[in-house]
Structures are given as C-alpha cells and as structure tokens.
Design a protein around this motif. Structure first.
Motif, PDB file in Angstrom:
ATOM      1  N   GLY A 297       5.729   2.716   7.248  1.00 23.05           N
ATOM      2  CA  GLY A 297       6.498   3.912   7.568  1.00 23.05           C
ATOM      3  C   GLY A 297       6.193   5.057   6.635  1.00 23.05           C
ATOM      4  N   PRO A 298       6.596   6.245   7.037  1.00 21.71           N
ATOM      5  CA  PRO A 298       6.392   7.418   6.183  1.00 21.71           C
ATOM      6  C   PRO A 298       7.579   7.631   5.241  1.00 21.71           C
ATOM      7  CG  PRO A 298       7.199   8.107   8.309  1.00 21.71           C
ATOM      8  CD  PRO A 298       7.121   6.604   8.353  1.00 21.71           C
ATOM      9  N   SER A 299       7.291   8.444   4.180  1.00 24.67           N
ATOM     10  CA  SER A 299       8.377   8.844   3.273  1.00 24.67           C
ATOM     11  C   SER A 299       8.030  10.206   2.704  1.00 24.67           C
ATOM     12  CB  SER A 299       8.558   7.824   2.149  1.00 24.67           C
ATOM     13  OG  SER A 299       7.443   7.833   1.286  1.00 24.67           O
ATOM     14  N   PHE A 300       9.007  10.868   2.162  1.00 26.04           N
ATOM     15  CA  PHE A 300       8.723  12.126   1.476  1.00 26.04           C
ATOM     16  C   PHE A 300       9.691  12.291   0.314  1.00 26.04           C
ATOM     17  CE2 PHE A 300      12.309  13.648   3.886  1.00 26.04           C
ATOM     18  CZ  PHE A 300      12.813  14.720   3.155  1.00 26.04           C
TER      19      PHE A 300
ATOM     20  N   MET B  28       0.840  -1.182   0.000  1.00 30.96           N
ATOM     21  CA  MET B  28       0.000   0.000   0.000  1.00 30.96           C
ATOM     22  C   MET B  28       0.884   1.244   0.000  1.00 30.96           C
ATOM     23  SD  MET B  28      -2.776   1.401   2.814  1.00 30.96           S
ATOM     24  CE  MET B  28      -1.467   2.050   3.853  1.00 30.96           C
ATOM     25  N   GLY B  29       0.483   2.219  -0.830  1.00 33.98           N
ATOM     26  CA  GLY B  29       1.187   3.498  -0.848  1.00 33.98           C
ATOM     27  C   GLY B  29       0.182   4.638  -0.926  1.00 33.98           C
ATOM     28  N   TRP B  30       0.344   5.624  -0.095  1.00 33.96           N
ATOM     29  CA  TRP B  30      -0.619   6.734  -0.022  1.00 33.96           C
ATOM     30  C   TRP B  30       0.132   8.043   0.038  1.00 33.96           C
ATOM     31  CZ3 TRP B  30      -4.658   7.550   4.490  1.00 33.96           C
ATOM     32  CH2 TRP B  30      -5.528   8.593   4.119  1.00 33.96           C
ATOM     33  N   GLU B  31       0.031   8.806  -1.056  1.00 31.81           N
ATOM     34  CA  GLU B  31       0.559  10.170  -1.029  1.00 31.81           C
ATOM     35  C   GLU B  31      -0.526  11.072  -0.462  1.00 31.81           C
ATOM     36  OE1 GLU B  31       1.965  13.837  -3.942  1.00 31.81           O
ATOM     37  OE2 GLU B  31       1.862  11.799  -4.760  1.00 31.81           O
ATOM     38  N   MET B  32      -0.267  11.596   0.708  1.00 30.41           N
ATOM     39  CA  MET B  32      -1.288  12.382   1.388  1.00 30.41           C
ATOM     40  C   MET B  32      -1.369  13.781   0.784  1.00 30.41           C
ATOM     41  SD  MET B  32      -0.492  10.981   5.211  1.00 30.41           S
ATOM     42  CE  MET B  32       1.237  10.817   4.775  1.00 30.41           C
TER      43      MET B  32
ATOM     44  N   ASP C  52       3.241  21.028  -6.582  1.00 29.17           N
ATOM     45  CA  ASP C  52       4.485  20.361  -6.969  1.00 29.17           C
ATOM     46  C   ASP C  52       5.718  21.098  -6.486  1.00 29.17           C
ATOM     47  OD1 ASP C  52       3.098  18.343  -8.238  1.00 29.17           O
ATOM     48  OD2 ASP C  52       3.095  19.337 -10.193  1.00 29.17           O
ATOM     49  N   LEU C  53       5.569  22.340  -6.022  1.00 30.45           N
ATOM     50  CA  LEU C  53       6.701  23.100  -5.494  1.00 30.45           C
ATOM     51  C   LEU C  53       7.120  22.604  -4.106  1.00 30.45           C
ATOM     52  CD1 LEU C  53       5.742  26.768  -6.458  1.00 30.45           C
ATOM     53  CD2 LEU C  53       7.672  25.456  -7.379  1.00 30.45           C
ATOM     54  N   TYR C  54       6.244  21.892  -3.426  1.00 28.07           N
ATOM     55  CA  TYR C  54       6.467  21.511  -2.032  1.00 28.07           C
ATOM     56  C   TYR C  54       6.669  20.000  -1.917  1.00 28.07           C
ATOM     57  CZ  TYR C  54       4.728  26.226  -1.325  1.00 28.07           C
ATOM     58  OH  TYR C  54       4.570  27.595  -1.368  1.00 28.07           O
ATOM     59  N   PRO C  55       7.242  19.573  -0.817  1.00 25.34           N
ATOM     60  CA  PRO C  55       7.483  18.131  -0.662  1.00 25.34           C
ATOM     61  C   PRO C  55       6.177  17.354  -0.566  1.00 25.34           C
ATOM     62  CG  PRO C  55       7.954  19.289   1.381  1.00 25.34           C
ATOM     63  CD  PRO C  55       7.741  20.336   0.346  1.00 25.34           C
ATOM     64  N   SER C  56       6.206  16.152  -1.086  1.00 24.26           N
ATOM     65  CA  SER C  56       5.052  15.267  -0.972  1.00 24.26           C
ATOM     66  C   SER C  56       5.337  14.229   0.103  1.00 24.26           C
ATOM     67  CB  SER C  56       4.776  14.582  -2.320  1.00 24.26           C
ATOM     68  OG  SER C  56       5.870  13.786  -2.718  1.00 24.26           O
ATOM     69  N   PHE C  57       4.351  13.976   0.930  1.00 19.14           N
ATOM     70  CA  PHE C  57       4.484  13.035   2.039  1.00 19.14           C
ATOM     71  C   PHE C  57       3.622  11.814   1.753  1.00 19.14           C
ATOM     72  CE2 PHE C  57       5.399  17.207   3.708  1.00 19.14           C
ATOM     73  CZ  PHE C  57       6.540  17.000   4.478  1.00 19.14           C
ATOM     74  N   SER C  58       4.221  10.646   1.978  1.00 13.55           N
ATOM     75  CA  SER C  58       3.521   9.401   1.704  1.00 13.55           C
ATOM     76  C   SER C  58       3.654   8.459   2.889  1.00 13.55           C
ATOM     77  CB  SER C  58       4.077   8.723   0.447  1.00 13.55           C
ATOM     78  OG  SER C  58       3.963   9.554  -0.679  1.00 13.55           O
ATOM     79  N   LEU C  59       2.737   7.549   2.955  1.00 10.05           N
ATOM     80  CA  LEU C  59       2.788   6.475   3.931  1.00 10.05           C
ATOM     81  C   LEU C  59       2.785   5.167   3.145  1.00 10.05           C
ATOM     82  CD1 LEU C  59       2.650   5.791   6.994  1.00 10.05           C
ATOM     83  CD2 LEU C  59       0.180   5.496   6.666  1.00 10.05           C
ATOM     84  N   PHE C  60       3.751   4.325   3.432  1.00  9.70           N
ATOM     85  CA  PHE C  60       3.829   3.062   2.708  1.00  9.70           C
ATOM     86  C   PHE C  60       3.740   1.917   3.711  1.00  9.70           C
ATOM     87  CE2 PHE C  60       8.194   4.022   3.870  1.00  9.70           C
ATOM     88  CZ  PHE C  60       8.711   2.804   4.305  1.00  9.70           C
ATOM     89  N   GLY C  61       3.308   0.782   3.230  1.00 15.46           N
ATOM     90  CA  GLY C  61       3.209  -0.378   4.095  1.00 15.46           C
ATOM     91  C   GLY C  61       3.237  -1.652   3.275  1.00 15.46           C
TER      92      GLY C  61
END
Length: 533
Positions: free
Chosen positions: A368-371, A128-132, A334-343
C-alpha cells in the motif's frame, strides 16, 4: 466490487511513475560573464599548442624525463586519483537512493511453554519501502554528487598542473645553482691568480701588504659563497626527489645526464697577454655555460580567455557552484509531502509444537501507499533552504575570486617573463663590460697605472655580475613556467590514461569487491572531459 488494497497501491505506483518527478530548485546552466578582461575574450579560441605540453618547449630531455616520472610516481597525484574513486563510490550511493530504500529479509523462531502445552512461533518476512522522488530530492542529490565527481577530476588536474610546474621550477633552480657554482669556481681561479700576482708584487716591494691582504680577503669571501650555493642545489635536488616519490641518489643520476664538468681546466676561459692574466671574451670565454634551458615563449603572447576559464582550479570552483545549486532543490523537497510505497510478504505461524501446518494460512501479503508531511517544522526547513542558498551564493563569490586570482597570476607571470628577458639582455652587456674592465685593470695595475683598489673593484663586479647573470637566466625560465602554470597547462597529458595504477587497482580488488569501478575503462579520463561538462 472493492479492489484489493495491493492492487490500489500498484495503480497508485503506476500513476506516480508515469507522472515522473518535478525537480525543485534552480537548474544550473553554467556561470555567465566571469570577470575576464574584454581584450582576453577577443583572443577566444587562440590556439597555442605549447601550453598543453609546455615543458617540451624547453628542449631539455632531462626535464622531459623528470616530468613523466613525476606523473607516474608523484604521491599527491596518486592521492588525487584515489579521491576520484571515492567520489565515484559516493555517486553510486546517491544513485542507489533512487531505488527502494528499504529491502530487508527478517526471520524469527521461538518456543513458549504454557499450561496448555508448548507453543512454537516462526516467521520469515520480506519488507520493502520506497520513498518516491516526486519532488526531485534524490535526483538533485545525484546531480550534486555528479558535480562533486567532476570537481574531484578537476582537482586531480589541478594537482597535476602544480606538480609538473614544481618539477620544472626545481629543475631550473638546480641548473641555475650549477651555473652559479661554475662561475663561482671560475672566479676563485681568477682570484687565486690575482692574489698570486699581488703576492709577487708585494714580495718585490711594489705594493703594500694591504693590497695582498685585500686580495686574499676577496678570494676567501668568494670561496665562502660556494657552500651556500651548493646547499641551494642540494635543496632543489631533494625537492625533485620528493616530487618524484623517489630517493635523492636516483634523482642525482638523472640530473647527471646533463652535468657539465666545467669547474676545472681554466685554460678554457683564462689566457695570457704578455704574461698577464686575461679573461677570454666571446662564446668560448668565461660565460660559455648553458645549463639553464631556455624557454621558447613569445613575449607578446595573447591570453586566451578559454584557457583561463578551463583552468582546473577554476573548474573545481565551478563544480562547487553546481553542487551547491543542486542541494537547494534537495532541501526544498522537504517542504512538500513525501509519498512512499510499502510492502510485506511473510510466512508466519504460531502453533503448538509439532503442528506447523495446522491452523489458518500462514502466508500473508501487505502492500500500500503512504505519505508524510512535516507541516509544523517551525521554520527549520525554510532556514535550511536559506542556509543552502547562502552557501550557493558564497560559492559563486569564491568562483569569481578564483577567476580574479588567476588573472593576477597570469599578468604577474607574463610581465615577469617579459621584464626578466629585458633584464637578461642588459645584464649580458654588463657581463661583457665587466670582463673588459677587469682585463684592462689587470694590465694597468701591473704597469702601476692604477692602485689595487681599482683592480679590486673590477674583480668584485666580475664575480657579482656573473652570479647575477646566472640567476637572471633562471628567473626568465621560472617566469615562463609560472605563466604556463597560470594558464593551467599540463593536465591534458593525463587524458586517455588511468588515474589509478594497475598495481594499485589490483591490490584494492583483492581486498574489496570494487566490481568494475577500477577497471581501466572506468578509470580512464576522457580527452574532452571539460568540453562535455
């Protein structure tokens, strides 16, 4: 004591959900101060119920039948309804991006032979991957798709306005051609009698052959005009058939309901005065033809600014502005960081054949999270934002152009209606004067008081004036139709009805899983659609 990684990820996810998202870019609040004349704005909320179902003001049952059949059968309207269904599906795609974008189940199994024996590997994994949507990129995308859906509904309405107006216009053209044909046939009867009278005069030696040949020439020319008028009638009928999605024979049956067989029985409009041909005057005379329906429209009609800004084509332009406005914010994200949660939850083994349950625990959980952040984009993202901003500004310009174009159409149609009514009044007098002049010239020619050229002139004017009389009646009606169309009237009849027919919906459901998208409740257009948006 250190917290497990997956617990940290869940805590971070909870923080993001509680904080919500910040929508970047401009918030669309409608378009203020469209370029509409102040005197039209003063007539705001001026009610005229005839605009919504304006064709009924002509009091013509055949026209009403044609309009309702066109609404049910017109192919362009059906295509527009399908485009609404497409826009609903596109909105569903945008809405789906607000949920986890990656949800996959994968599995694999393999067997490897080595010197130590056979090794079997197998595994099943759920990823699962979710870009919040921290910056509102997906929210703006949904907003843009909603605006495009509303634009597709407005486009549907705009096509309805055009189709109904075209049905009415071609119906008026058909009836106008019929009236012109009746006058042409009646003038043929008159000219045949004049020619016969001239031939008698020639055989008696009272006039030259020139008079007789001129009479025949005029008769033949009038007969020549009939096929051209008949072609105009046929073209109008065929245009109606296309608009109704039907065949010409079926449309002809509908049109015959008001067919007046006035070509024959010349005694209705021709009399005798001491044995001399005379055209009857008054209501029962030559011009007692009333096939072209008369519009009941006040020539001093006050334009309501609300009607103009709610014209479907202008609403399409407005929703295009809204859609482009929302996309600015989507590009800014798109100028700012994207935060995602993966599992990942997986069951994986790698053992010698026949020993699947041996070894370490094959079940594994990863979360865990990623960006990610495009920090070196060399101006690409900013130029994409600039590009979208320019598109937004262009759509604003196009909106103002649509309003100005609508104003011109309303002004042209209203003035055309007023002036054609004046033209009709004067032409009515001309017809009456021409009939009177013809009757006098026939008597004087028979008594030898005027030459045939004088009689010929009155016969020519009698024919041309009557043809113009029928054409002007048609112009009055078509200018009224043009005004109703310019005001955007007619789309209201679709409210509360499905934009996709039941038969088409059932056929599509059999082919594809549409869930509830094609249910009557989902395809029914609300009455206050423009008021709500």
């Amino acid at each position: 004591m250190k917290r497990p990684l997956y617990k940290s990820g869940l805590s971070l996810l909870t923080l993001f959900l509680l904080s919500g998202c910040a929508k970047l870019g401009p918030d669309f609040g409608g378009i203020s101060n469209p370029p509409i004349p102040e005197k039209w704005k003063e007539n705001k909320n001026h009610k005229d119920p005839s605009v919504t179902r304006w064709w009924e003001t002509f009091n013509d049952p055949t026209l009403n039948t044609l309009v309702h059949k066109a609404y049910a059968q017109n192919l362009d309207i059906k295509s527009a309804g399908l485009r609404i269904a497409q826009a609903r599906a596109a909105l569903g795609i945008s809405q789906g991006l607000a949920f986890p974008q990656v949800q996959t189940v994968s599995g694999q199994a393999s067997s490897t032979r080595t010197g130590l024996g056979d090794v079997a590997a197998a595994g099943v994994n759920f990823d699962m991957g979710w870009e919040m949507d921290i910056w509102g990129k997906y929210a703006r995308g949904i907003e843009s798709s909603e605006a495009q859906l509303y634009a597709s509904v407005a486009s549907y309405d705009n096509i309805m306005v055009s189709v109904i107006a075209e049905v009415a216009r071609n119906y008026i053209n058909y009836r106008t051609a019929q009236e012109r044909l009746i006058y042409a046939h009646r003038n043929v009867v008159i000219q045949e009698r004049v020619t016969k009278m001239t031939e008698i005069q020639y055989n008696s030696g009272n006039v030259s052959e020139l008079d007789m040949q001129q009479a025949r020439t005029q008769l033949y020319n009038t007969r020549t005009s009939i096929p051209a008028i008949e072609l105009t009638r046929i073209k109008a009928r065929n245009a109606l058939a296309l608009l109704l999605g039907s065949d010409a024979a079926h449309v002809e049956k509908i049109l015959r309901k008001k067919n007046a067989n006035l070509y024959s029985n010349s005694n209705r409009f021709i009399g005798q005065n001491k044995g001399i041909i005379q055209v009857k005057e008054g209501k029962n005379g030559l011009t007692n033809v009333n096939l072209v329906p008369k519009p009941k429209l006040n020539p001093y009609y006050k334009i309501d600014a609300n009607l103009l800004t709610r014209r479907p084509d202008i609403k399409v332009a407005e929703y295009k502005v809204h859609s482009d406005s929302a996309l600015i914010g989507a590009k800014m994200a798109d100028l700012y960081p994207s935060f995602s949660l993966f599992g990942n939850i997986g069951y994986n083994t790698n053992n010698q054949t026949g020993s699947w349950l041996s070894g370490t625990n094959p079940l594994g959980i990863t979360v865990g999270p990623s960006f990610s952040w495009n920090i070196f984009n060399y101006g690409r993202i900013k130029n994409q934002i600039r590009l979208q901003d320019a598109k937004f500004e262009e759509s604003l310009v196009n909106y103002n152009k649509s309003v100005l174009s609508a104003m011109a159409e309303v002004s042209n149609a209203l003035n055309g209606y007023v002036l054609s009514r004046k033209q009709q009044e004067e032409n009515q007098k001309a017809v009456e004067a021409t009939i009177r002049a013809f009757n006098i010239s026939v008597i004087q020619y028979n008594d030898g008081l005027v030459n045939y050229q004088r009689l010929l002139t009155t016969v020519e004017k009698l024919t041309s004036t009557q043809d113009r009389f029928a054409s002007i009646k048609g112009n009055v009606a078509t200018n009224a139709i043009a005004l109703y169309k310019a005001l955007g009237g007619g789309w209201q009849m679709s409210r509360g009805k499905s934009y996709i027919s039941r038969e088409m919906a059932e056929k599509m459901k059999k082919r594809t899983d549409w869930n509830k998208y094609l249910d009557p409740a989902m395809t029914r257009l609300p009455k206050g659609f423009y008021d709500d948006k």
